[in-house]
Scaffold this active site. Structure first.
Site, PDB file in Angstrom:
ATOM      1  CD  GLU A  52      -2.532  -0.980   2.729  1.00  0.00           C
ATOM      2  OE1 GLU A  52      -3.403  -1.808   2.943  1.00  0.00           O
ATOM      3  OE2 GLU A  52      -2.222  -0.093   3.554  1.00  0.00           O
ATOM      4  CB  CYS A  90       1.956   7.426   3.860  1.00  0.00           C
ATOM      5  SG  CYS A  90       2.152   6.202   5.153  1.00  0.00           S
ATOM      6  CB  CYS A 128       5.518  -5.179   9.442  1.00  0.00           C
ATOM      7  SG  CYS A 128       6.622  -4.418  10.655  1.00  0.00           S
ATOM      8  CB  CYS A 159       2.780  -3.152  16.741  1.00  0.00           C
ATOM      9  SG  CYS A 159       4.529  -2.685  16.684  1.00  0.00           S
ATOM     10  CB  CYS A 170       0.142  -2.393  13.614  1.00  0.00           C
ATOM     11  SG  CYS A 170       0.711  -2.071  11.937  1.00  0.00           S
ATOM     12  N   GLY A 202       5.611  -1.950   7.083  1.00  0.00           N
ATOM     13  CA  GLY A 202       6.995  -2.355   7.303  1.00  0.00           C
ATOM     14  C   GLY A 202       7.762  -1.494   8.277  1.00  0.00           C
ATOM     15  CD  GLU A 203      11.111  -0.421  12.173  1.00  0.00           C
ATOM     16  OE1 GLU A 203      10.050  -0.061  12.700  1.00  0.00           O
ATOM     17  OE2 GLU A 203      12.071   0.366  12.002  1.00  0.00           O
ATOM     18  CB  SER A 234       7.725   6.256  11.392  1.00  0.00           C
ATOM     19  OG  SER A 234       7.085   5.757  12.537  1.00  0.00           O
ATOM     20  CB  SER A 276       6.452   3.735  17.110  1.00  0.00           C
ATOM     21  OG  SER A 276       6.268   4.225  15.806  1.00  0.00           O
ATOM     22  CG  LEU A 277       7.870   6.108  23.786  1.00  0.00           C
ATOM     23  CD1 LEU A 277       9.182   5.395  23.554  1.00  0.00           C
ATOM     24  CD2 LEU A 277       8.118   7.551  24.245  1.00  0.00           C
ATOM     25  CG  HIS A 278       2.936   3.124  20.169  1.00  0.00           C
ATOM     26  ND1 HIS A 278       2.564   4.295  19.566  1.00  0.00           N
ATOM     27  CD2 HIS A 278       3.402   2.325  19.175  1.00  0.00           C
ATOM     28  CE1 HIS A 278       2.799   4.219  18.262  1.00  0.00           C
ATOM     29  NE2 HIS A 278       3.315   3.052  17.995  1.00  0.00           N
ATOM     30  CG  ASN A 314      -6.272   5.495  12.281  1.00  0.00           C
ATOM     31  OD1 ASN A 314      -7.013   6.458  12.399  1.00  0.00           O
ATOM     32  ND2 ASN A 314      -4.995   5.611  11.984  1.00  0.00           N
ATOM     33  CB  CYS A 337      -3.154   1.842   9.982  1.00  0.00           C
ATOM     34  SG  CYS A 337      -2.546   3.347  10.696  1.00  0.00           S
TER      35      CYS A 337
END
Ligand code: SAH
Length: 342
Positions: free
Chosen positions: A88, A101, A108, A112, A115, A155-156, A185, A208-210, A284, A327
């Site tokens: 995407e 984006c 990935c 997470c 996600c 992906g990371e 990110s 990305s802490l979250h 989301n 997402c």
């Protein structure tokens, strides 16, 4: 071999090896990166016989298999790569910007919990040309220059660091997007934040802490077990020291999980004295997952507490929700309809 991703020098070497005059390297560069051709046949300044001989595959462009526009102008694309896997990409317009984006991997491996991409597993890293293609695809479709870029698709990025670094260089030098308009990110990968710092780029790093503590963070992010918060924060401090650049922290707000005033206070404590900015992302909703999006009121409260405690904070506006543009949802919908696809 793929032409997209090559520098003007590499393209010149290639055309001369093909028995063509040197100046065709510069022409090819112009047609690839500025005109955004999707096939070799389209390059009308080249001799027809040569175009037929070379064929179209060599350019390295994807195909749009689904285009989902949202009422706010955001367009999400499902792109098919040459090996038929799909990824995407999203184009996000405002009056003075066009942001893309981009995805950096097919799927990935970080998994997470909130996600959509993480739920679908990992297939492979994207090649340099497959990432650049996403930017050119959006640029062509919008008939407008891409001005900003976020590496926040599937992906990371730091698991595909060498390619991401090449992509940044090419998009900067060959396509003309300013490094300061790019954000990478990451959820954090051991050793990779310092490797990224060593590249001394002008791009923004967003981490990305979250969660404000290890216990909660590793519930949401399984990979955090192998990369404790204390180590991650130390690497972030080093990043700021090495690059002299401010860092962003992303914090996805999940109702009843990490959005209480106490979490905001703990987060402010964790980030005290840090040269950073916090970007709050209201969750989301994705199919098959129980998390809930907090109310606008509780998002505001969370932001207000951080600001009172002197942490620069912004709230990310959600774009493209109705196009499932937020997402990883387009690809998972497609897979539900057609599980044989990949
Ligand atoms: N792998 C990178 C890029 C991921 S996408 C990273 O982890 O940073 C960019 C951001 O969106 C990340 O902070 C990610 O955790 C967040 N995100 C993923 N799914 C989300 C969802 N359903 N709602 C809100 N934010 C989400």
């Amino acid at each position: 071999m793929t032409l997209l991703g090559m520098t003007v020098q590499e393209l010149t070497d290639w055309v001369t090896a093909q028995g063509q005059p040197k100046y065709r390297g510069q022409q090819l560069h112009e047609w690839l990166y500025h005109k955004g051709v999707v096939s070799f046949a389209e390059i009308s300044v080249f001799p027809k016989a040569w175009r037929e001989l070379v064929g179209d595959e060599i350019i390295g462009r994807s195909q749009i298999v689904q285009r989902s526009p949202a009422p706010d102008g955001t367009v999400k694309y499902l792109l098919q790569l040459q090996d038929r896997l799909t990824i995407e990409t999203v184009g996000i317009p405002t009056s003075d910007r066009l942001t893309v984006c981009v995805s950096t991997q097919v799927g990935c491996p970080m998994a997470c919990d909130f996600c959509a991409t993480g739920k679908g597993g990992w297939r492979r890293n994207l090649a340099v040309h497959e990432i650049i293609d996403q930017v050119l695809t959006v640029q062509n479709d919008f008939q407008r220059r891409v001005t900003h870029l976020v590496f926040m698709g599937m992906g990371e990025p730091l698991l595909n660091l060498a390619n991401v670094l090449s992509v940044i260089r090419i998009l900067n030098q060959d396509v003309g997007i300013g490094q300061r308009h790019m954000t990478v990110s990451t959820v954090g990968v051991p050793q990779q934040i310092s490797a990224f710092a060593q590249a001394h780029l002008q791009v923004t790093l967003a981490v990305s802490l979250h969660a404000p503590n290890q216990e909660l963070r590793q519930q949401l992010i399984p990979s955090a077990k192998r990369y404790p918060l204390t180590q991650l924060m130390a690497d972030c401090q080093d990043y700021v020291k090495i690059t002299g650049r401010r860092l962003s922290f992303e914090y996805t707000l999940l109702a009843g999980v990490n959005d209480a005033p106490a979490h905001a206070m703990e987060l402010a404590q964790l980030l005290r004295g840090f040269q950073c900015h916090v970007n709050l992302i209201p969750y989301n909703p994705i199919a098959g997952v129980d998390y809930r999006r907090p109310s606008a009121q509780s998002v505001q409260n969370f932001a207000r507490i951080l600001e009172k405690l002197h942490i620069a904070t912004s709230i990310r506006q959600t774009r493209g929700l109705s196009a499932s543009a937020a997402c990883g949802q387009l690809r998972s919908q497609q897979e539900r309809h057609d599980p044989q696809k990949n």
